[in-house]
Design an enzyme around this catalytic site. Structure first.
Site, PDB file in Angstrom:
ATOM      1  N   GLU A  72      -6.921   0.350  -0.217  1.00 31.14           N
ATOM      2  CA  GLU A  72      -6.256   0.676  -1.483  1.00 31.14           C
ATOM      3  C   GLU A  72      -7.284   0.678  -2.615  1.00 31.14           C
ATOM      4  OE1 GLU A  72      -3.389   1.689  -1.307  1.00 31.14           O
ATOM      5  OE2 GLU A  72      -2.306   0.720   0.314  1.00 31.14           O
ATOM      6  N   GLU A  75      -3.042   2.963  -6.639  1.00 27.36           N
ATOM      7  CA  GLU A  75      -3.976   2.246  -5.780  1.00 27.36           C
ATOM      8  C   GLU A  75      -4.386   0.919  -6.404  1.00 27.36           C
ATOM      9  OE1 GLU A  75      -3.824   3.443  -3.071  1.00 27.36           O
ATOM     10  OE2 GLU A  75      -4.041   5.613  -2.984  1.00 27.36           O
ATOM     11  N   HIS A 105      -1.512  -1.234  -5.500  1.00 27.54           N
ATOM     12  CA  HIS A 105      -1.527  -1.672  -4.106  1.00 27.54           C
ATOM     13  C   HIS A 105      -2.629  -2.703  -3.850  1.00 27.54           C
ATOM     14  CE1 HIS A 105       0.443   2.455  -3.049  1.00 27.54           C
ATOM     15  NE2 HIS A 105       1.163   1.723  -3.866  1.00 27.54           N
ATOM     16  N   GLU A 121      -3.333   8.427   4.847  1.00 25.93           N
ATOM     17  CA  GLU A 121      -2.009   8.133   4.301  1.00 25.93           C
ATOM     18  C   GLU A 121      -0.883   8.827   5.055  1.00 25.93           C
ATOM     19  OE1 GLU A 121      -3.154   9.003   0.280  1.00 25.93           O
ATOM     20  OE2 GLU A 121      -3.066   6.873  -0.246  1.00 25.93           O
ATOM     21  N   GLU A 175       3.537   5.801  -1.318  1.00 25.45           N
ATOM     22  CA  GLU A 175       2.717   6.575  -0.385  1.00 25.45           C
ATOM     23  C   GLU A 175       3.220   8.011  -0.219  1.00 25.45           C
ATOM     24  OE1 GLU A 175      -0.136   5.722   0.865  1.00 25.45           O
ATOM     25  OE2 GLU A 175      -0.120   3.649   0.201  1.00 25.45           O
ATOM     26  N   HIS A 201       1.458  10.116  -2.412  1.00 23.56           N
ATOM     27  CA  HIS A 201       0.066  10.324  -2.008  1.00 23.56           C
ATOM     28  C   HIS A 201      -0.028  11.376  -0.898  1.00 23.56           C
ATOM     29  CE1 HIS A 201      -0.628   5.915  -3.421  1.00 23.56           C
ATOM     30  NE2 HIS A 201      -0.061   6.678  -4.338  1.00 23.56           N
TER      31      HIS A 201
END
Lengths: 527, 392
Positions: free
Chosen positions: A114, A144, A147, A209, A243, A246
């Protein structure tokens, strides 16, 4: 419209309707694409062989403040659970000890991924030309950071409230000692940030991811919950909500280069390299973490892998990108073979090198051995017998004077490190597909375990020069290395790493290791 | 019981599984050190949650000062350039991990603040519109100044926002990377707030142009922002040293030009033109400016200018960078003086004496906040005089 007319119109409108008016995020976002302007020096600082289109859109259409609102709501739920109900039920102490150890590694290593993704998406934010595409990457940059903090929070929570804080409390310092670290850096750190920007996006978003976060972040929550851990699902499922955005960024990266000629030349090669890079580490490490790092088993890793990686990602997700010329990686077939035995091969080595960890490992119990044999026929004949021998020699007992690394040396099973993936392998012992191949460049030897990595190195050896632990520690005694890299508990002598999680078992100390007189040697020197 | 469990079974709540787990857990924790990151040197008396969650998240090798890791990078750029390297900046330090956000904001605290600002913005706009306050805005101020020139300032903020992309990629520490990303987001938030205000006005004032066309034309072709635009373009895309990007953007250009445009022009003058909408947004930008100043001050002064080994060298380099960027910022302000010819003169407010006083406030603040800490010798009166030559 003339000014005076406009003012009058506004006054008239207000006289007729004084309803409260506001502006929503979408009404601002729709102007975002026009925020940039052309100028001579406007080019990325991170060149890519692909050309990202100027009109690429993003799917989530967030503005800064709406992003913050959305994440803040999720944080309230997550930290509310952790600090309220899970604290009151003393949840961190009601986790199976084996899983408590697994989370020392999983949470910290995910944190590294992350963290590096902050830099990776910073690079993509720079590389993209379309403001919407930049905006998508920007939101990910912030995600990120979230995370990173969340993963840190899991270790922080287990440190503060759990049954064995050591390792949770200093993972950021002690993680560097052992054989799993450098491989983790390849996939989760340098693979995301060092290279052609689009290649990095493929590594991070299209493979890391879209492919591996499902087993890593979703499947891990099932294993965690089965083993009494409700902290990890609370945090990781909140991570997973981001996610999706992402994965969409990865999809949009491909869309943005779809019409570029370079895509037809390079995209599938880059995807294949990225997939092999990621799977080479994740396939064995995740399988090992789940199956050897748990008491209660959810399902064999090979089934999880087949569902998430082979069918869901290799089939459906990549299939959706087929219209842009994207094909399932050629290396997927070889990876499928790894999904069966590679994690068993890795656990043998990880257990043999247990003193270099920042966590406690446990040999499979008789009940677990049955489970392994049932799900992986042939397991006992190859691995189970070795574990029985190690256990009979007292590998868990500090008075035994035996660590399994000695068994590898006695039986002439040298452990090598693959230069590209940095994953350790033992060619004379593995049931997986790894085979030894060695090249020499400028007087230095390099070992490799598979065709795909070997090919990457042969093409660009200057990208893969990193020392491995045997080169780094060569000639040094094991307890000295552990002491120097802080692998001991707060009493200054007991190792953080242990070869068991038995609550009544004796704990190994630096002195116990020193008595073994284990000195690191570089196996390539003897070739 | 079997170790193979059905999907959905939970060890915390299933009695049989919970018993197996309870039997395996030691009666007491195996270690007494239960503070994560206990080895980190706290900035204050105690290690904060911010330091626990952020410090040493980055796996930096020890040949980058402050790093705890060892060895080389496992994959490098094509050609062999390292993932991160000391050569990405001319500044030096004994520890790239030393920086702390004075507000101690990790992600959750950062978004909590901004989420509150967003909710309050929504409530404010509804109250403002229901109250009919838009009627009081001077039409010329609204349709020309806010539309064209505040609209054009959106691009200055957007360009500065983008200058943070490579800095967030290349910087060498974890707390640095988080701070840089956050202050970058604040800049795009500023740009978006400007467009939000214009969209809001378009909803209330029939005919008010919501489109960014006119502001962009002003930004790219007009005289008032010409030097500012060229400076922003160079900070964004012609500067590669990530510290120089931050220094030029935050400690020279925005501390002077940004502060004058936001605080001394739009914020100060808006009330004189019946505009109490713009101050709502500008004050949020000023909050971000203040928070950013805390961050950049910590980076450049506490960590770099005061570094035990490299402090003097760093200050010398920061002065050199100031020499490079200050004239361009002064030119930006000089060009911006042209805006006063576009608005009616209000004695003591937009007249030369008032503009001069406003410039003095900005330059005095800048001298105190940015120049003095690196011993940069500056004649602010002369700079103000130069800027004033731009007054038509």
């Amino acid at each position: 419209m003339a000014i005076s007319t406009a003012t009058k119109a506004a006054t008239d409108a207000l006289a007729a309707n004084r309803a409260p008016v506001s502006v929503n995020a979408q009404e601002v976002h729709r102007w975002l694409q026009s925020f940039t302007w052309d100028f001579e020096k406007n080019r990325t600082k991170y060149p890519t062989k692909y050309k990202m289109a100027n009109d690429t859109k993003e799917q989530f259409k967030l503005i800064a403040k709406e992003y913050a609102r959305m994440e803040s709501v999720k944080d309230e739920r997550q930290f509310g659970s952790l600090q309220d109900v899970l604290a009151r039920v003393d949840a961190a102490k009601r986790v199976h000890p084996k899983w408590n150890e697994t989370m020392k590694v999983v949470s910290n290593f995910l944190e590294v991924g992350e963290y590096n993704a902050i830099a990776a998406t910073g690079m993509l934010w720079d590389s993209a030309t379309a403001p919407e595409q930049k905006n998508g990457y920007l939101a990910q940059t912030l995600d990120e950071i979230r995370h990173t903090n969340q993963c840190g929070y899991v270790n922080y929570y287990f440190s503060k409230n759990g049954q064995d804080p050591a390792g949770h409390n200093d993972a950021r310092r002690t993680r560097t000692i052992g054989p799993l670290w450098k491989g983790m850096k390849r996939v989760f750190s340098d693979g995301f940030i060092s290279g052609d920007a689009v290649e990095c996006s493929i590594n991070l978003q299209l493979v890391g991811e879209a492919c591996f976060t499902n087993p890593l972040i979703v499947a891990v929550t099932e294993w965690a919950a089965a083993n009494g851990d409700e902290i990890t699902p609370t945090v990781f499922l909140s991570i997973e909500t981001d996610e999706l955005r992402h994965m969409a960024n990865g999809y949009q990266t491909v869309v943005s280069i779809a019409n570029d000629e370079a895509a037809s030349k390079y995209l599938n090669t880059d995807l294949n390299n990225a997939f092999w890079t990621q799977q080479k580490y994740f396939t064995p490490v995740l399988g090992m973490a789940f199956e050897y790092g748990s008491h209660f088993k959810v399902e064999p890793w090979v089934k999880t892998w087949n569902r998430w990686v082979y069918e869901d990602w290799g089939g459906i997700w990549i299939g959706r990108l087929g219209k842009y010329g994207v094909q399932s990686p050629a290396s997927l077939r070889d990876a499928k073979k790894d999904a069966y035995w590679a994690h068993h091969d890795l656990f043998l080595i990880a257990y043999a090198l247990w003193p270099t960890g920042f966590f406690r490992l446990t040999l499979p119990t008789a009940e677990e051995a049955e489970w392994f044999e049932f799900n992986y026929p042939g397991w006992h004949e190859h691995y189970g017998k070795i574990y029985e021998e190690w256990r009979a020699r007292g590998c868990e007992d500090p008075n035994s004077g035996f660590i399994p690394l000695m068994w590898f040396i006695e039986n002439n099973h040298p452990i090598y490190i693959d230069r590209v993936s940095q994953v350790p392998f033992c060619p004379s012992l593995c049931k997986g597909a790894s085979t030894l191949r060695v090249h020499e460049l400028n007087g230095k030897k390099h070992s490799f375990s598979d065709d795909w990595g070997e090919r990457m190195w042969l093409t660009e050896p200057e990208r893969y020069e990193c020392q491995n632990i045997f080169e780094q520690y060569e000639g040094r005694e094991l307890s000295d290395v552990i002491a120097e890299l802080h692998g001991v508990r707060s009493d200054g002598k007991t190792l953080i790493a242990q070869p068991h999680t038995d609550k009544d078992g004796k704990l190994w100390t630096l002195d116990d290791i020193k008595k073994l007189n284990c000195v690191f040697a570089d196996p390539l020197k003897s070739l | 019981m079997s170790i193979q469990v059905e999907t959905g079974k939970r060890g915390l709540t299933d009695p049989a599984m919970a018993k197996v787990i309870a039997d395996a857990v030691p009666a007491q924790p195996l270690d007494t050190q239960n503070k994560m990151n206990y080895f980190v040197k706290p900035r204050g008396r105690r290690l904060t949650e911010y330091e626990i969650l952020c410090c040493y998240a980055q796996p930096t090798p020890d040949w980058i000062p402050g790093g705890l890791d060892w060895g080389d990078w496992t994959q490098k750029f094509h050609g062999g350039r390292p993932s991160w390297g000391n050569e990405t900046t001319e500044l030096h330090t004994t520890d790239w991990h030393k920086h702390r956000d004075p507000a101690l904001r990790w992600h959750a605290l950062y978004v909590k603040d901004k989420a509150e600002e967003w909710r309050y913005t929504d409530r404010f706009l509804k109250a403002y519109s229901a109250d009919g306050q838009v009627r009081s805005i001077d039409p010329k101020w609204r349709d020309e100044v806010l539309n064209d020139y505040l609209g054009a300032f959106c691009f200055s903020e957007y360009g500065l926002f983008n200058s943070h992309s490579s800095a967030s990629r290349d910087c060498l520490g974890d707390t640095l990377r988080m701070s840089i990303s956050m202050i970058g987001l604040d800049k795009v938030d500023n740009a978006q707030m400007i467009q939000l205000e214009r969209t809001f006005l378009a909803k209330l004032v029939p005919g008010f142009p919501e489109s960014t066309d006119e502001p962009k034309k002003e930004w790219t072709q007009g005289a008032i922002y010409k030097s500012a635009r060229e400076t922003v373009e160079d900070i964004w895309q012609a500067t590669y040293d990530w510290n120089e990007i931050l220094w030029s953007g935050h400690m020279v250009y925005d501390a002077l030009f940004g502060q004058f445009v936001r605080r001394e022009f739009f914020l100060r003058l808006s009330s004189y033109f019946g505009d109490n909408l713009t101050p709502f947004f500008i004050n949020q930008m000023q909050l971000y400016y203040s928070q950013t100043k805390g961050i950049t001050g910590d980076i450049f002064f506490h960590c770099l200018a005061d570094d035990a080994e490299f402090g003097d060298y760093n200050k010398r380099l920061l002065r050199a960078w100031t020499d490079k960027w200050l004239p361009r910022t002064v030119d930006s302000l000089k060009d911006f003086m042209g805006i006063f010819s576009k608005i009616p003169e209000i004695k003591g407010v937009t007249s030369k004496d008032a503009v001069e006083a406003a410039l003095e406030r900005v330059f005095d603040d800048w001298k105190r906040d940015c120049a003095d800490p690196v011993s940069y010798k500056v004649d602010t009166a002369a700079l103000v005089k130069t800027v004033l030559t731009g007054l038509k």
